[in-house]
Design an enzyme around this catalytic site. Structure first.
Site, short mmCIF file in Angstrom:
data_model
loop_
_atom_site.label_atom_id
_atom_site.label_comp_id
_atom_site.label_asym_id
_atom_site.label_seq_id
_atom_site.Cartn_x
_atom_site.Cartn_y
_atom_site.Cartn_z
N TYR A 55 46.34 75.42 33.43
CA TYR A 55 45.20 74.69 33.86
C TYR A 55 45.60 73.30 33.90
O TYR A 55 46.59 72.92 33.69
CB TYR A 55 44.08 75.10 32.96
CG TYR A 55 44.34 74.56 31.27
CD1 TYR A 55 44.45 73.22 30.89
CD2 TYR A 55 44.82 75.57 30.62
CE1 TYR A 55 44.70 73.03 29.78
CE2 TYR A 55 45.08 75.38 29.07
CZ TYR A 55 45.20 74.06 28.73
OH TYR A 55 45.59 73.53 27.57
N GLU A 315 69.56 64.29 -0.67
CA GLU A 315 70.75 64.88 0.36
C GLU A 315 71.56 63.61 0.70
O GLU A 315 72.40 63.57 1.33
CB GLU A 315 70.15 65.39 1.20
CG GLU A 315 69.66 66.61 0.96
CD GLU A 315 70.48 67.81 0.32
OE1 GLU A 315 71.87 67.76 1.14
OE2 GLU A 315 70.33 68.38 -0.59
#
Ligand code: SIN
Length: 358
Positions: A55, A315
């Site tokens: 649309y 990390e």
């Protein structure tokens, strides 16, 4: 039974007067809610009632949106403004500054009780978080969108708009920060995210949880976000005409340094790294990020996972690299906080504090 015509007439007038006075008082008590329209699928139209993909977004104007939900008049005195008419993939820093300034100006008016912003769902969470950090009022600001265009069978826009207006006009929503209301649920701007490309239950706050429901014509709150927002932040857009360039570099198996180097060359003042897992830095990306930091670019380690905290010095050795971690903010929201942080400071220590605060 004989009825005195004069008395009957008088009683009738009295009843009408009282009914009118009561209606007037009820109307007087209705909150003033301004709807700021920006486009999106909620203002979209499709070729047929079954067109729910393919649309055109952002075609219906704010007056038509309001007119399509006559029930709004029973819950608030609504007025509308067309701020933009765009699909939300085209929302950006420039639009955010315009929008934030308009929201602040409107909320400074004593007669305005709350604001609803109609918005495309694709970047709705980003606009919501930006406003959460820069709106200077405790009055409710509610972002709303829809997943189906206005022409679709079972369009979700009208009920979402109705629920958003109810929430924006509610005293219960005061001081809760910027809210996102879709699918009968209320979520906090900081934590909510779009989780599904097409379904109407797409907005979720996995793990941390939504704030409540809008059911039976009223919001029901069960929790609030504890991170600082709105009047309690240090950010101010009043004199801002642009935001510092901050971009996102996405990591994946086999990633190289190309994107990071290109962003630095393009003038990024900050880079959010959407790392794998707990914001891990692939071996080929780490040196590029480190060298960017040496050039003064602020690096925020975030994660592409979507949930959980990126732990400082987890990390990567953030202290050594002089990086910042994003806490639980996803990369697109970390970008927003980093941009605003850079309007105040370039100190990574201070910026890390902000990531622990907002
Ligand atoms: C947009 O974000 O503007 C299009 C998609 C949507 O609103 O759902």
């Amino acid at each position: 039974m004989y009825l005195n015509p004069m008395r009957t007439l008088f009683a009738l007038f009295l009843c009408l007067f009282l009914l009118n006075a009561q209606a007037q008082t009820t109307a007087d008590r209705l909150p003033n809610v301004v709807i700021l329209a920006t486009g999106g699928t909620i203002a979209g139209t499709g070729a047929t009632s079954t067109t729910t993909v393919g649309y055109t977004a952002a075609t219906v104007g704010v007056d038509a949106l309001i007119k399509a939900v006559p029930e709004l008049q029973k819950v608030a005195r609504v007025s509308g403004e067309q701020v933009f008419q765009i699909a939300s993939e085209n929302m950006g820093n420039e639009q955010w500054l315009v929008l934030a300034k308009r929201v602040n100006a409107l909320l400074a008016k004593p007669e305005v009780d709350g604001i609803v912003i109609t918005h495309g769902t694709d970047t709705l969470e980003e606009t919501a978080y930006f406003l959460d950090l820069v709106v200077k009022s405790k009055k409710p600001v509610v972002l709303v969108g829809s997943m189906r265009p206005s022409t679709a069978m079972s369009a979700d826009g009208p009920i979402n708009l109705y629920n958003a207006v109810i929430t924006a006009g509610s005293q219960d929503a005061v001081g809760k920060g910027v809210l996102v209301v879709l699918n009968d649920q209320i979520n906090a701007a900081r934590d909510v995210t779009k989780t599904n490309t097409v379904t109407t239950d797409t907005f979720k706050t996995p793990e941390l949880g939504m704030l409540g429901y809008v059911i039976g014509g009223q919001p029901h709150f069960y929790r609030a976000s504890l991170r600082k927002h709105t009047v309690d932040t240090e950010f101010d857009v009043t004199n801002l005409n642009a935001l510092p360039q901050v971009d996102i570099a996405y990591s994946y198996a086999n990633v190289g340094p190309v994107a990071v180097n290109a962003l630095v060359a393009a003038g990024a003042k900050g880079i959010v790294h959407a790392g794998v897992g707990d914001g891990s830095l692939p071996a080929k990306v780490r040196p590029a990020l480190s060298s960017a930091r040496e050039k003064g670019v602020v690096i925020v380690r975030s994660s592409r996972v979507g949930q959980g905290i990126v732990a400082r010095n987890g990390e990567a050795n953030d202290d050594q690299l002089d990086f910042v971690v994003s806490d639980t903010l996803n990369p697109q929201k970390a970008r927003i906080l980093l941009m605003l942080a850079l309007t105040r400071t370039t100190s990574t220590r201070d910026i890390q504090r902000m990531f622990g605060t907002y």
